[in-house]
Design an enzyme around this catalytic site. Sequence first.
Site, PDB file in Angstrom:
ATOM      1  N   CYS A   1      56.650 -17.289  19.725  1.00  0.00           N
ATOM      2  CA  CYS A   1      57.059 -18.219  20.754  1.00  0.00           C
ATOM      3  C   CYS A   1      56.585 -17.636  22.244  1.00  0.00           C
ATOM      4  O   CYS A   1      56.971 -16.695  22.751  1.00  0.00           O
ATOM      5  CB  CYS A   1      58.811 -17.976  20.913  1.00  0.00           C
ATOM      6  SG  CYS A   1      59.620 -18.616  22.247  1.00  0.00           S
TER       7      CYS A   1
ATOM      8  N   CYS B   1      64.195 -16.369  20.982  1.00  0.00           N
ATOM      9  CA  CYS B   1      63.600 -16.943  21.989  1.00  0.00           C
ATOM     10  C   CYS B   1      64.259 -17.868  22.762  1.00  0.00           C
ATOM     11  O   CYS B   1      64.590 -18.132  23.869  1.00  0.00           O
ATOM     12  CB  CYS B   1      61.985 -17.353  21.842  1.00  0.00           C
ATOM     13  SG  CYS B   1      61.347 -17.618  23.376  1.00  0.00           S
TER      14      CYS B   1
END
Length: 395
Positions: free
Chosen positions: A200, A100
């Site tokens: 995330c 991420c």
Amino acid sequence: MKRVVVGLSGGVDSSVAAYLLKEQGYEVIGLFMKNWHDDSVVISRECEWVEDSNDAMMVAEKLGIPFQTVDLSAEYKERIVDYMFGEYERGRTPNPDVLCNREIKFDVFLKIALSLGADYVATGHYCRKDVISKDGKDIYRLLSGADRNKDQSYFLCQLSQEQLSRTLFPVGELTKPEVRAIAAREELVTAEKKDSQGLCFVGKVRLPEFLQQKLKPKEGVIVEVPVSAEQYDRAVPQFVSAEEELAYYARKPHYTPGDGKVVGKHQGAHYFTKGQRKGLNVGGTAEPLFVIDTDVDENIIYTGQGKDHPGLFRKALFITEDEIHWIREDMALAVGQSMDVMARIRYRQPLQKAGLHKVSKGMYVVFDEPQSAITEGQFAAWYDGDELIGSGVIS
């Protein structure tokens, strides 16, 4: 006045990051990333993006900075979620937080920030950055956070020089209690907010249910391999080369059902990862069972009793050439070269003494002490003192 776009996540760290930048005289813009639409796999309301977005907006209002939300869910699905499904299908265990950061926060998000005329992006990560000059060129160094208990440099182990040059980490010199104290003093709504524990920007996700959207349940057997299995009792062979010796220590044992006894059933080998203890639902053993390997082709989970089972430990790992990443490109090893480093194979693991050994097809990381649950798909990161200099995907 330099312009900084802060990724306001609705948490206390990014809130204080925005406050500090404003105090330092930057022109600050708050941007909230919406990365997920499917609420059916989020298990608790505490992490929902709506609440986070509202908190981020209230912080921006309090600080008197512009605020907007960007929807990156299409990019997130393509670059993170689909990649995760693919890795689990292959029997590997990806790290979505590292991905991420590489793919979303410091790529897609960074490009949006630059299109808004920003000089930098900033996040609430507990890590530090500085710049040195070498051969007349600026080199950016990624350093551990001052708060050793919260250091998040590992999650940024895939960043590039270009990404680092455009990034600020305002809370990296602070401890978590100091950050909370600043938020409380400035009466920011996030001051007492708990840290998010989920994927995330997705929220608190039930991973098996999340995976079941694409990877269908499939019943298979759980095999318990005893400590006395012959794999653990073989004599070390004579090696004809240093590389052959490295490969030997990096190789994982190969198991077949005949190496142990069937002790239970599972609903899909791809839902399990090395070192996992929960979710096996097998009772009656003297010590808890741990996953020592998964075979997704045959849909078998191999387990061993106790956290000291020899099947959990390996002294070395291998990273293929295309998966090696140097933050410090000037320190990259050539074939035949070696380097002593400190390394970790997961977040929050204490740093371990290790050696890097570059070969033609990739690189070996050899630890002084055998490591538990070296897991394919996870990231190994290596440090020179406080500085994270490179990383790679464990193959």
